[in-house]
Design a protein around this motif. Structure first.
Motif, PDB file in Angstrom:
ATOM      1  N   ASP A 501       7.991 -24.419  63.385  1.00  4.32           N
ATOM      2  CA  ASP A 501       8.511 -25.082  62.195  1.00  4.32           C
ATOM      3  C   ASP A 501       8.945 -24.034  61.170  1.00  4.32           C
ATOM      4  N   TRP A 502      10.203 -23.672  61.190  1.00  8.53           N
ATOM      5  CA  TRP A 502      10.714 -22.623  60.302  1.00  8.53           C
ATOM      6  C   TRP A 502      10.910 -23.118  58.878  1.00  8.53           C
ATOM      7  N   THR A 503      10.821 -24.422  58.649  1.00  8.15           N
ATOM      8  CA  THR A 503      10.957 -24.927  57.279  1.00  8.15           C
ATOM      9  C   THR A 503       9.838 -24.386  56.388  1.00  8.15           C
ATOM     10  N   TYR A 504       8.689 -24.048  57.009  1.00  8.23           N
ATOM     11  CA  TYR A 504       7.594 -23.429  56.249  1.00  8.23           C
ATOM     12  C   TYR A 504       8.074 -22.144  55.581  1.00  8.23           C
ATOM     13  N   PHE A 505       8.755 -21.289  56.349  1.00  7.06           N
ATOM     14  CA  PHE A 505       9.253 -20.017  55.807  1.00  7.06           C
ATOM     15  C   PHE A 505      10.395 -20.252  54.809  1.00  7.06           C
ATOM     16  N   GLU A 506      11.283 -21.169  55.160  1.00  6.72           N
ATOM     17  CA  GLU A 506      12.437 -21.430  54.301  1.00  6.72           C
ATOM     18  C   GLU A 506      12.005 -21.965  52.940  1.00  6.72           C
ATOM     19  N   LYS A 507      10.946 -22.780  52.921  1.00 10.66           N
ATOM     20  CA  LYS A 507      10.440 -23.316  51.669  1.00 10.66           C
ATOM     21  C   LYS A 507       9.890 -22.207  50.786  1.00 10.66           C
ATOM     22  N   ILE A 508       9.131 -21.271  51.389  1.00 16.59           N
ATOM     23  CA  ILE A 508       8.584 -20.153  50.619  1.00 16.59           C
ATOM     24  C   ILE A 508       9.708 -19.264  50.094  1.00 16.59           C
ATOM     25  N   ALA A 509      10.705 -19.008  50.934  1.00 13.92           N
ATOM     26  CA  ALA A 509      11.843 -18.183  50.509  1.00 13.92           C
ATOM     27  C   ALA A 509      12.560 -18.820  49.325  1.00 13.92           C
ATOM     28  N   MET A 510      12.700 -20.141  49.366  1.00 15.99           N
ATOM     29  CA  MET A 510      13.369 -20.861  48.287  1.00 15.99           C
ATOM     30  C   MET A 510      12.547 -20.781  46.997  1.00 15.99           C
ATOM     31  N   GLU A 511      11.222 -20.853  47.133  1.00 11.46           N
ATOM     32  CA  GLU A 511      10.343 -20.798  45.954  1.00 11.46           C
ATOM     33  C   GLU A 511      10.487 -19.475  45.207  1.00 11.46           C
ATOM     34  N   VAL A 512      10.678 -18.379  45.949  1.00 14.52           N
ATOM     35  CA  VAL A 512      10.781 -17.062  45.300  1.00 14.52           C
ATOM     36  C   VAL A 512      12.232 -16.658  45.066  1.00 14.52           C
ATOM     37  N   GLY A 513      13.178 -17.515  45.448  1.00 14.13           N
ATOM     38  CA  GLY A 513      14.583 -17.234  45.200  1.00 14.13           C
ATOM     39  C   GLY A 513      15.205 -16.244  46.154  1.00 14.13           C
ATOM     40  N   ALA A 514      14.645 -16.099  47.356  1.00 11.80           N
ATOM     41  CA  ALA A 514      15.186 -15.152  48.341  1.00 11.80           C
ATOM     42  C   ALA A 514      16.306 -15.804  49.145  1.00 11.80           C
ATOM     43  N   THR A 515      17.378 -15.064  49.354  1.00 10.60           N
ATOM     44  CA  THR A 515      18.511 -15.582  50.128  1.00 10.60           C
ATOM     45  C   THR A 515      18.988 -14.603  51.203  1.00 10.60           C
ATOM     46  N   ASP A 516      18.764 -13.304  50.976  1.00  8.37           N
ATOM     47  CA  ASP A 516      19.275 -12.298  51.910  1.00  8.37           C
ATOM     48  C   ASP A 516      18.188 -11.908  52.905  1.00  8.37           C
ATOM     49  N   TYR A 517      17.997 -12.727  53.901  1.00  5.12           N
ATOM     50  CA  TYR A 517      16.988 -12.472  54.938  1.00  5.12           C
ATOM     51  C   TYR A 517      17.442 -13.136  56.232  1.00  5.12           C
ATOM     52  N   LEU A 518      16.762 -12.805  57.318  1.00  2.94           N
ATOM     53  CA  LEU A 518      17.078 -13.397  58.620  1.00  2.94           C
ATOM     54  C   LEU A 518      15.785 -13.784  59.322  1.00  2.94           C
ATOM     55  N   ILE A 519      15.712 -15.026  59.771  1.00  5.73           N
ATOM     56  CA  ILE A 519      14.621 -15.478  60.637  1.00  5.73           C
ATOM     57  C   ILE A 519      15.209 -15.595  62.033  1.00  5.73           C
ATOM     58  N   THR A 520      14.623 -14.919  62.992  1.00  5.60           N
ATOM     59  CA  THR A 520      15.260 -14.833  64.301  1.00  5.60           C
ATOM     60  C   THR A 520      14.258 -14.955  65.450  1.00  5.60           C
ATOM     61  N   GLN A 521      14.765 -15.448  66.572  1.00  2.00           N
ATOM     62  CA  GLN A 521      14.002 -15.496  67.817  1.00  2.00           C
ATOM     63  C   GLN A 521      14.485 -14.406  68.778  1.00  2.00           C
ATOM     64  N   ALA A 522      15.232 -13.457  68.264  1.00  2.00           N
ATOM     65  CA  ALA A 522      15.759 -12.386  69.122  1.00  2.00           C
ATOM     66  C   ALA A 522      14.624 -11.660  69.842  1.00  2.00           C
ATOM     67  N   ASP A 523      14.945 -11.024  70.943  1.00  2.00           N
ATOM     68  CA  ASP A 523      13.953 -10.304  71.732  1.00  2.00           C
ATOM     69  C   ASP A 523      13.191  -9.310  70.854  1.00  2.00           C
ATOM     70  N   LEU A 524      11.878  -9.397  70.884  1.00  2.00           N
ATOM     71  CA  LEU A 524      11.041  -8.562  70.023  1.00  2.00           C
ATOM     72  C   LEU A 524      11.293  -7.082  70.248  1.00  2.00           C
ATOM     73  N   TYR A 525      11.400  -6.679  71.491  1.00  2.00           N
ATOM     74  CA  TYR A 525      11.565  -5.255  71.776  1.00  2.00           C
ATOM     75  C   TYR A 525      12.936  -4.749  71.331  1.00  2.00           C
ATOM     76  N   LEU A 526      13.932  -5.615  71.367  1.00  2.00           N
ATOM     77  CA  LEU A 526      15.237  -5.223  70.844  1.00  2.00           C
ATOM     78  C   LEU A 526      15.133  -5.002  69.344  1.00  2.00           C
ATOM     79  N   LEU A 527      14.424  -5.872  68.651  1.00  2.00           N
ATOM     80  CA  LEU A 527      14.228  -5.721  67.203  1.00  2.00           C
ATOM     81  C   LEU A 527      13.440  -4.448  66.891  1.00  2.00           C
ATOM     82  N   LEU A 528      12.413  -4.174  67.677  1.00  2.00           N
ATOM     83  CA  LEU A 528      11.621  -2.967  67.457  1.00  2.00           C
ATOM     84  C   LEU A 528      12.449  -1.708  67.660  1.00  2.00           C
ATOM     85  N   SER A 529      13.320  -1.748  68.625  1.00  2.00           N
ATOM     86  CA  SER A 529      14.144  -0.558  68.905  1.00  2.00           C
ATOM     87  C   SER A 529      15.125  -0.274  67.775  1.00  2.00           C
ATOM     88  N   LYS A 530      15.475  -1.311  66.990  1.00  2.00           N
ATOM     89  CA  LYS A 530      16.475  -1.162  65.952  1.00  2.00           C
ATOM     90  C   LYS A 530      15.913  -1.079  64.527  1.00  2.00           C
TER      91      LYS A 530
END
Length: 624
Positions: A501-530
């Motif tokens: 349920d990603w709405t949990y994260f989106e709600k918190i982001a909205m509360e603090v006024g954050a807009t420049d972020y990414l929530i992703t299911q991309a391969d963890l090891y690909l993310l770690l490498s980058k």
């Protein structure tokens, strides 16, 4: 988690008819907007956080102990709980199935439920003792989070307003039952053609995620924990996955080929036919009725003879897990049928301490099948699934072979009385892709990342043994808040597989006024490498960041360092938002550098060999 309340023992406190008339108010959590009138009308307020009082002059602040203190007390109480004798009886005797204690089926789950409940119980216990005689004579309202706090024994007039209990998504039972019955009937016929089954691996219930192919690095969908191993395992003659399918995303159900036929096609052995048979013939039978009687009897016995309120609290939580133990017994009956009808030589899994796995491993061992487990996350000194007393050995069945990442983990398990027949250092399954990925990751792109800004990766978690949802919310809130303070960086969140349920994260982001972020299911090891650095509280991914030589930032808000990342010199400590900001800045500006010697030492001790041969080593041992 959905907490059900035991109704066998009532609180001695007298309930109020009108909460708004409370004269004494106790705040164990932050009041909500609709509860503001309680603060205004209370004559005296007692709290553990002065900010909750809204600058009220009648507010008394009470000190709290560290979260680690409550965690360690909970840990020790759970370890000793089954060995306490009450009128000649104990949880080692009741409930049991064929002489095996069922306490160990749900032992691992207790720590996540008991720790926050114990903390709130101790805080309330301390505050009640310090109330003046005048306050004790008046009505008391307690704002609390734990559904178990009302079990505290008191003669005061107390009412509890419980909010903030973390709940799982509501299961669509109709969808679940439809899927289960369809697979049971379909599997009955398909299993007839699985007569050559000699080796089985228990289906790892993890949401499918983007996963890089081990050799081609092509993006696919699969299980990041076991797919590399199962790819090699299922190529061997007689090897099958004992598969079960469950509705995903809180009960959604699609009548598609994969749901019905499973992920592993002709190498899938259906467990549902065995489980349906066990349910039809035993759900209302004498065995389960006797176990239900045992559950009630030992619960009442402990409640009657135990003087320690904390242990009584643990007893309630233990009793509330009885439905899960009942399911475990039905699964054992199903597995008994499976192993009686087939000659299975080996049985493997990744979570040998869970109800799902224990219920199959017990009958497997009795039948003579060699049992083994493969480490799938971090094993540490505070892991309830891997820490036992010597007295547990004769009551709890352990696997014949346990494959772990590194030598220090093996040493820790020996010290913590994990009685696997043989503990073998193999390395980490998923690490088999690292040699290829380190060479070719620059050729790969992450969807949603369209610029070359430094990536700050955060790996989140759904359940916290220490601090509960309050700590989880704070850590997530600070992550999103800081994304506004570092516009030259890309803040990327990789949710835990169970956080659907990603709405949990989106709600918190909205509360603090954050807009420049990414929530992703991309391969963890690909993310770690980058990524430029990785943030976490106590995820096992911290150890994997070390394998990629990435700076690790530990959001150790409870000040417990539960994974010892800080102690071992591989993690930069951040105990609050200000420290987190300083650490991020220090890494970006080059003022903070990772400890290369500590990283190399940690890999040797905990990660094991990173050579692309982990799956091969395990298979050679298992099928030898």
């Amino acid at each position: 988690m959905i907490f059900s309340e035991s109704k066998q023992t009532k609180n001695n406190s007298k309930k109020l008819k009108n909460k708004d008339l409370a004269k004494t108010l106790i705040l164990l959590r932050k009041p909500r907007k609709e509860e503001a009138s309680l603060l205004q009308k209370a004559e005296t307020i007692h709290t553990i956080n002065e900010q909750w009082c809204d600058a009220s002059s009648n507010c008394t602040l009470h000190p709290t102990l560290s979260d680690e203190t409550y965690f360690q007390e909970a840990f020790q109480l759970i370890q000793n709980f089954p060995h306490k004798i009450y009128s000649g009886n104990s949880l080692l005797n009741e409930p049991n199935y064929k002489g095996k204690s069922l306490f160990y089926f749900t032992r691992f789950i207790l720590i996540n439920r008991f720790t926050p409940a114990l903390k709130e119980y101790r805080l309330l216990e301390g505050i009640l003792k310090k109330l003046s005689e005048e306050e004790k004579s008046k009505d008391v309202v307690v704002l609390n989070s734990s559904p178990y706090s009302h079990y505290i024994e008191s003669k005061l007039r107390i009412d509890f307003i419980t909010k903030g209990v973390m709940k799982a998504g509501k299961l669509n039972k109709k969808a679940y039952y439809m899927l289960f019955v369809l697979r049971a009937f379909l599997g009955f016929f398909i299993n007839i053609f699985r007569s050559g089954t000699k080796h089985i691996f228990l289906f790892p219930q993890v949401e499918p995620q983007p996963l890089l192919h081990r050799e081609t690095l092509k993006m696919e969908s699969g299980n990041p924990i076991t797919d590399y191993y199962l790819e090699d395992f299922l190529k061997k003659k007689g090897c099958f996955v004992l598969e079960e399918r469950f509705p995903v995303n809180e009960g959604s159900f699609d009548l598609n080929r994969q749901n019905l036929l499973g992920r592993y096609g002709k190498r899938s052995l259906y467990f549902e036919p065995y489980l349906l048979k066990a349910i039809l013939f035993n759900a209302k039978g004498a065995v389960l009725k006797n176990i239900a009687h045992q559950e009630k009897h030992i619960f009442d016995t402990i409640n009657k003879h135990e003087a320690n309120g904390a242990i009584k609290l643990l007893n309630h939580i233990q009793y509330d897990l009885r439905a899960l133990r009942k399911l475990g017994v039905l699964r054992m009956m199903a597995a008994e049928n499976l192993y009686q009808s087939r000659k299975i030589k080996t049985t493997g899994c990744i979570d040998e301490y869970s109800v799902k796995s224990r219920s199959v491993l017990y009958p497997a061992a009795i039948s003579g099948s060699k049992t083994y487990a493969i480490q799938h996350g971090s094993i540490h000194k505070n892991h309830m699934g891997y820490s036992y007393l010597k007295e547990d050995k004769e009551h709890c069945k352990f696997v014949d072979q346990l494959f772990v990442y590194g030598q220090d983990i093996k040493n820790l398990l020996i010290a913590q009385n994990n009685f696997a027949g043989e503990t073998i250092v193999s390395g980490q399954l998923r690490a088999d892709i690292i040699p290829t990925l380190l060479k070719k990751h620059t050729q790969l792109k992450v969807e949603g990342l369209n610029d070359d800004r430094p990536m700050i990766l955060y790996t989140s978690q759904p359940v916290f043994s220490v601090g509960g949802s309050e700590i989880r919310d704070a850590i997530n809130r600070d992550f999103f808040a800081l994304s506004k303070e570092f516009p030259d960086c890309k803040f990327v969140l990789k949710p835990h597989p169970r956080e659907t349920d990603w709405t949990y994260f989106e709600k918190i982001a909205m509360e603090v006024g954050a807009t420049d972020y990414l929530i992703t299911q991309a391969d963890l090891y690909l993310l770690l490498s980058k990524c430029t650095m990785m943030l976490t509280h106590c995820s096992s991914v911290g150890a994997e960041a070390v394998n990629f030589d990435k700076p690790l930032v530990v959001q150790d808000y409870p000040n417990i360092d539960i994974m010892d990342y800080i102690k071992d010199g591989i993690g930069f400590k951040a105990s609050d938002k200000n420290e987190l900001r300083k650490v991020i800045s220090g890494i970006l500006e080059g003022q903070l550098q990772l400890n290369e010697k500590a990283y190399a030492n940690y890999r040797n001790r905990f990660s094991g060999p990173i050579d692309g041969q982990v799956c091969t080593r395990i298979l050679n041992q298992v099928l030898d």
